[in-house]
Design an enzyme around this catalytic site. Structure first.
Site, PDB file in Angstrom:
ATOM      1  N   TYR A  38       0.902  -1.305   0.055  1.00 14.67           N
ATOM      2  CA  TYR A  38      -0.170  -0.371  -0.125  1.00 14.67           C
ATOM      3  C   TYR A  38       1.072   1.216  -0.574  1.00 14.67           C
ATOM      4  CZ  TYR A  38      -4.065   3.276   1.161  1.00 14.67           C
ATOM      5  OH  TYR A  38      -4.211   4.645   1.547  1.00 14.67           O
ATOM      6  N   ASP A  39       1.953   1.385   0.799  1.00 12.19           N
ATOM      7  CA  ASP A  39       2.646   2.067   1.266  1.00 12.19           C
ATOM      8  C   ASP A  39       3.629   2.250  -0.428  1.00 12.19           C
ATOM      9  OD1 ASP A  39       1.641   2.558   3.329  1.00 12.19           O
ATOM     10  OD2 ASP A  39       3.704   1.973   4.417  1.00 12.19           O
ATOM     11  N   SER A  84       0.005  12.188  12.146  1.00 13.10           N
ATOM     12  CA  SER A  84       0.412  10.965  12.500  1.00 13.10           C
ATOM     13  C   SER A  84       2.528  11.197  11.789  1.00 13.10           C
ATOM     14  CB  SER A  84       0.267  10.468  10.813  1.00 13.10           C
ATOM     15  OG  SER A  84       0.716  11.578   9.520  1.00 13.10           O
ATOM     16  N   LEU A  85       3.428  10.531  11.636  1.00 15.58           N
ATOM     17  CA  LEU A  85       5.191  11.139  11.914  1.00 15.58           C
ATOM     18  C   LEU A  85       4.954  11.065  10.719  1.00 15.58           C
ATOM     19  CD1 LEU A  85       5.390   8.656  15.241  1.00 15.58           C
ATOM     20  CD2 LEU A  85       5.732  11.183  14.810  1.00 15.58           C
ATOM     21  N   ASP A 122       3.564  -1.810  16.784  1.00 10.19           N
ATOM     22  CA  ASP A 122       2.807  -1.903  15.557  1.00 10.19           C
ATOM     23  C   ASP A 122       1.239  -2.165  15.460  1.00 10.19           C
ATOM     24  OD1 ASP A 122       2.325  -1.695  12.341  1.00 10.19           O
ATOM     25  OD2 ASP A 122       4.086  -3.550  12.108  1.00 10.19           O
ATOM     26  N   GLU A 181      -1.057   3.083  22.526  1.00 11.74           N
ATOM     27  CA  GLU A 181      -0.855   1.783  21.278  1.00 11.74           C
ATOM     28  C   GLU A 181      -1.435   0.615  21.487  1.00 11.74           C
ATOM     29  OE1 GLU A 181      -0.283   3.152  18.431  1.00 11.74           O
ATOM     30  OE2 GLU A 181       0.506   1.428  16.982  1.00 11.74           O
ATOM     31  N   LYS A 321      12.446   3.957  10.082  1.00  9.10           N
ATOM     32  CA  LYS A 321      11.949   2.491  10.387  1.00  9.10           C
ATOM     33  C   LYS A 321      12.933   1.901   8.774  1.00  9.10           C
ATOM     34  CE  LYS A 321       6.611   3.184   9.424  1.00  9.10           C
ATOM     35  NZ  LYS A 321       6.049   2.560   8.515  1.00  9.10           N
ATOM     36  N   CYS A 415      18.851 -20.853 -29.198  1.00  5.71           N
ATOM     37  CA  CYS A 415      19.185 -20.182 -27.650  1.00  5.71           C
ATOM     38  C   CYS A 415      19.992 -19.015 -28.003  1.00  5.71           C
ATOM     39  CB  CYS A 415      20.348 -21.443 -27.519  1.00  5.71           C
ATOM     40  SG  CYS A 415      21.525 -20.053 -26.195  1.00  5.71           S
ATOM     41  N   CYS A 418      23.843 -19.263 -28.997  1.00  5.08           N
ATOM     42  CA  CYS A 418      24.625 -19.940 -29.807  1.00  5.08           C
ATOM     43  C   CYS A 418      23.700 -19.877 -30.651  1.00  5.08           C
ATOM     44  CB  CYS A 418      25.439 -21.379 -28.881  1.00  5.08           C
ATOM     45  SG  CYS A 418      24.089 -22.674 -28.612  1.00  5.08           S
ATOM     46  N   CYS A 438      27.373 -24.987 -26.800  1.00  5.13           N
ATOM     47  CA  CYS A 438      27.337 -23.851 -26.994  1.00  5.13           C
ATOM     48  C   CYS A 438      27.980 -23.965 -25.271  1.00  5.13           C
ATOM     49  CB  CYS A 438      25.802 -23.566 -25.608  1.00  5.13           C
ATOM     50  SG  CYS A 438      25.196 -22.169 -25.891  1.00  5.13           S
TER      51      CYS A 438
END
Ligand code: IVH
Length: 670
Positions: A38-39, A84-85, A122, A181, A321, A415, A418, A438
Site C-alpha cells: 500500500y505504501d 501521524s509521523l 505496530d 498503542e 523505520k 538459444c 549460440c 553452446c
C-alpha cells in the site's frame, strides 16, 4: 521518463487501486495486500503528483491521513488532532530531519532538549479520556480529526486502567487524555490464527490487522477474547509546570497506572540514536510484540510545540523505520539467461526499486510454469519481496493496474547465446539449449568446475576462461590439467610469472576430496549437500557411475527427481568420457572414510551461530563423519540451536531430540 498523458492514466489507475485497498483495510478490516505494498503504491502516486502537480486531485489518497470512521460506531471529535509521523529510512534522512529542525531552533535549544527515543509499536493508536480519574471514553484515530468511539471494547483490555491510580502524585480529577498503542502480542496472534484456521475462518495477515479488527468489533465480547494489550506514549491535559520534557509523560503515565515501554531511552545526539536503532533491530525478533521502527521526539515540550506541524505531522518527531521487505515496481523486460547445464532461466528486468535496504533491478522467474502460474507479463506492476539478504522474488502481479498493453513472454525457439535448438522435455519445467557445444554452457560449467566449493582454482576468472576457449587451448575442464606454461606465455597480458602461477594453481588441485569432485561435475540438481550424500554412500567414482536408479533413490534426502538426474548423468557416454579424461589427466580422488567420531549421527541446525558460520559448522560435522539434515525427524541425533531458533526447535522438543547450544556443539566437535 513517462509522458504526462501516461502519468495521468497511471495516476488514475493507482488512485482507484489505492482507494480500494484502503477501503478493504480500514472499513472492511480485510486487507488483501500488506501495508508495505500500500505504501509503495502511494509513494509512486506521490511521485507522479509532485512531478505533475496539476494532476493532483482533491480526492487523491495522497491527501489524507487515516481511514474513515466506521458508521456503526459513534463518532468522536478529537480535542487535538491525532497526527501521524513523517518516516525516515536511513541515516541521511534522519540527518535531514535534524537539519530542518536546526533551521527553526537554536543549537542551544536543541542541545538542552535532546531526544527521547521510543519503540514504534505496530498496532493502532487509541485516545483514552479520563474524568474524575475514570475512563469515560476511548476512541480510534479515525481520520485524525474524528475517530470512532470504541469505549466498550477498550474496557476489555486488561492493561488499560479503568481508573487512574489515586495514590499517584500526578492523580488529577481534571479531564486528561492518554494516547498510546493498542496491539496484539505475537503469541496471542499466533494462537488466534491457529484457532481461526481450525474453525475454517479467514486468518489475519499480521498482528496489527488483528488488533485493528479486534478493537473495531460491534460485540465487545469478541474483543475480550482477543487478548489485546496497550502501551502509553503521550499525555494531554497535565499541568504544564509538572511537565517540561516528553520523557516525563512516560513516567507520569506509568505512575498513573499505564504500561509504558521499558526500552525507551534518552539520547543527546544522532550517534546515540543510530546506536539505539541498531540495538532495537537486533532486539526486534525477541520482543513479544511487533514493532516497525523507533520514534524520535524532541524531548523539550516547549520546543516541540514551537516547532509546530508540517502537513499532518509534528516537526519535532519522526519515525525511523526499517526498510520494507516488499515494494511494487514494473517489469520492463523479460529475458532468458543460459546456465551451466544449458537451462534457460527467465529473468525479469525491473524498474529499480529499493527493497530491504538494497536496490533490486532484476529477479529470476525460475521457469515457464512459475511464470505462467503467476501470469507475469512485460509491463506488469509486480510486488517484489526480499527478506534481508535473501534473493528477491516476484511475488505477484497487481492485475488491477494492467492497461491491456502488457506483453506475454514466450520462450525463444533458439538459444540466445549460440542459436542452438531449444527444447522443453516432457515432464520437466525447464527449457534447455540442446547444443552440447553452446559456448555459454561450456564457459559456465568451467566456472563451476573451478569454483570454491569444487576444484577451488585461483586465477581463473571469466576473462581468462574466455581467452582459453577463444584460443582453443581448452574445450572442457579436463583440458585444464594439460595446459603448459608455453601455451599461455604468448597470450596477451600473460607474463611469464602469471602463466607459471596459473599452471601451478591448476596442478596443485589435482588431489581432490570425493564430495568436491562430484560437485564439480556439475550434475544438474546436485549441490554440495547431495554431493556429500553420494560420496558417503559410494566408495569410488566407479561405484557411483554404475549405481542403479533404485539404489540412488534409496539414499536419504535424495528425492526421485534428483536421483533421476544423477542416474541420467552417468548414463551419458559424453559424461563418462569426461570423467575418464579427468582421471587420465591425473585427477586423484580422495575417499574420506566414515569412521569419524560423529559417524552415524545426524545433525540439524536452527538459529544463528556466533563463533562460526552455518556452512563451517556443517563441514566440521561432515569431516567427523556426521550427517546433516535440513528437517527434524525421528532419526535426528542432535539439534544445534543457535540464536533465535526457528520452528525446528519446537519439533525437536516434541520428538525428544537432544538439544545442543553453541557451546556444547563446539565442545563436541573439538
Ligand atoms: S508518537 C504524532 N510514539 O505510529 C503522532 N507513535 O506513524 C504521535 N506509534 O499513529 C505518535 N508507537 O499509532 C508515537 N512510541 C510511539 C509509537 C507511535 C507506535 C504509532 C501511532 C501513530 C503512528 C504514527
Amino acid at each position: 521518463m513517462q509522458t504526462k498523458e501516461d502519468a495521468k492514466f497511471r495516476a488514475e489507475k493507482l488512485r482507484k487501486l489505492i482507494d480500494d485497498l484502503r477501503f478493504r483495510y480500514h472499513v472492511l478490516d480485510d486487507p488483501t495486500v500488506t501495508d508495505e505494498i500500500y505504501d509503495s503504491l502511494t509513494r509512486e502516486l506521490v511521485g507522479i503528483e509532485s512531478q505533475f502537480p496539476d494532476l493532483k486531485t482533491a480526492d487523491s489518497p495522497t491527501q489524507r491521513v487515516g481511514g474513515e470512521p466506521l458508521k456503526e460506531f459513534q463518532q468522536v471529535k478529537h480535542v487535538s488532532p491525532m497526527l501521524s509521523l513523517t518516516d525516515v529510512f536511513d541515516e541521511q534522512e534522519l540527518k535531514n530531519w535534524e537539519n530542518r529542525i536546526f533551521r527553526l531552533a537554536s543549537e542551544k535549544e536543541i542541545k538542552e532538549s535532546g531526544f527521547y527515543c521510543e519503540i514504534k509499536m505496530d498496532g493502532l493508536a487509541i485516545s483514552l479520556i479520563y474524568e474524575n480519574g475514570i475512563l469515560i471514553q476511548a476512541a480510534t484515530r479515525g481520520n485524525g480529526q474524528i475517530g470512532e468511539d470504541v469505549t466498550e471494547n477498550v474496557k476489555t483490555i486488561q492493561s488499560i486502567p479503568l481508573k487512574l491510580r489515586e495514590d499517584s502524585t500526578f492523580y488529577t480529577a481534571n479531564r486528561i487524555e492518554v494516547r498510546g498503542e493498542v496491539y496484539m502480542p505475537k503469541k496471542s496472534f499466533e494462537k488466534m490464527n491457529v484457532d481461526r484456521k481450525i474453525k475454517g475462518e479467514v486468518m489475519f495477515a499480521n498482528p496489527r490487522n488483528a488488533a485493528a479488527g479486534s478493537i473495531r468489533q460491534l460485540d465487545s465480547k469478541i474483543t475480550a477474547k482477543r487478548k489485546l494489550a496497550f502501551m502509553a506514549y503521550s499525555l494531554l491535559g497535565i499541568e504544564t509546570e509538572k511537565l517540561t520534557f516528553h520523557e516525563q509523560e512516560h513516567l507520569i503515565a506509568k505512575d498513573l497506572g499505564f504500561p509504558v515501554n521499558t526500552h525507551n531511552q534518552f539520547c543527546e545526539d544522532l550517534k546515540c540514536i543510530e546506536n539505539y536503532f541498531e540495538r532495537m533491530e537486533k532486539e526486534r525478533p525477541k520482543l513479544p510484540y511487533q514493532i516497525d521502527g523507533i520514534v524520535i521526539n524532541i524531548n523539550d515540550e516547549n520546543l516541540f510545540k514551537k516547532l509546530g506541524t508540517i502537513g499532518k505531522a509534528p516537526r519535532g518527531a519522526v519515525a525511523y523505520k526499517w526498510p520494507a521487505e516488499e515494494a511494487t515496481t514494473i517489469v520492463e523486460d523479460i529475458q532468458v539467461s543460459v546456465g551451466r547445464t544449458g537451462v534457460l532461466t527467465p529473468i525479469a528486468f525491473l524498474r529499480p526499486v529499493l527493497v530491504a535496504g538494497s536496490t533490486v533491478s532484476r529477479a529470476t522467474l525460475h521457469n515457464e510454469d512459475e511464470l505462467r502460474k503467476k501470469d507475469i507479463r512485460i509491463g506488469d506492476t509486480v510486488v517484489i519481496h526480499k527478506a534481508g539478504d535473501v534473493i528477491p522474488e516476484v511475488e505477484k502481479v497487481l492485475i488491477e493496474l494492467r492497461t491491456g498493453k502488457e506483453k506475454e513472454f514466450n520462450f525463444p525457439k533458439t538459444c540466445p547465446e549460440c542459436g542452438g535448438k531449444v527444447v522443453r522435455e516432457a515432464g520437466k519445467a525447464a527449457y534447455r539449449c540442446e547444443n552440447k557445444d553452446c559456448f555459454v554452457v561450456r564457459q559456465r560449467s568451467l566456472q563451476h568446475f573451478v569454483s570454491k566449493a569444487a576444484f577451488d582454482m585461483e586465477g581463473l576468472g571469466p576473462k581468462i576462461i574466455n581467452k582459453l576457449f577463444e584460443e582453443k587451448l581448452i574445450s572442457d575442464p579436463a583440458d585444464l590439467f594439460k595446459l603448459k606454461k608455453s601455451d599461455l606465455e604468448h597470450l596477451e597480458r600473460f607474463a611469464e610469472k602469471s602463466s607459471e602461477n596459473l599452471i601451478n594453481s591448476i596442478q596443485s588441485k589435482k588431489k581432490i576430496e570425493f564430495p568436491r569432485f562430484i560437485y564439480a561435475l556439475g550434475i544438474p540438481n546436485v549441490g554440495e549437500e547431495t554431493a556429500f550424500d553420494l560420496a558417503k554412500r559410494y566408495k569410488s567414482i566407479d561405484e557411483l557411475k554404475n549405481a542403479s536408479l533404485e539404489d540412488i533413490q534409496n539414499i536419504r534426502d535424495i528425492g526421485p527427481i534428483v536421483a533421476k538426474s544423477i542416474y541420467e548423468y552417468f548414463q551419458d557416454p559424453q559424461n563418462q568420457d569426461f570423467i575418464d579424461r579427468l582421471l587420465k589427466a591425473g585427477v586423484d580422488i580422495e575417499i574420506v572414510t566414515q569412521s569419524g567420531k560423529l559417524a552415524g549421527k545426524t545433525f540439524v541446525f536452527t538459529g544463528g551461530l556466533e563463533n562460526l558460520s552455518r556452512d563451517q559448522a556443517k563441514e566440521k560435522v561432515r569431516l567427523l563423519g556426521g550427517d546433516i539434515s535440513e528437517s527434524v525427524g525421528k532419526d535426528t541425533s542432535f539439534i544445534v540451536a543457535g540464536k533465535d531458533p526457528g520452528s525446528k526447535l519446537e519439533k525437536a522438543k516434541k520428538l525428544g531430540v537432544e538439544i545442543l547450544d553453541e557451546d556444547h556443539f563446539l565442545n563436541l566437535i573439538k
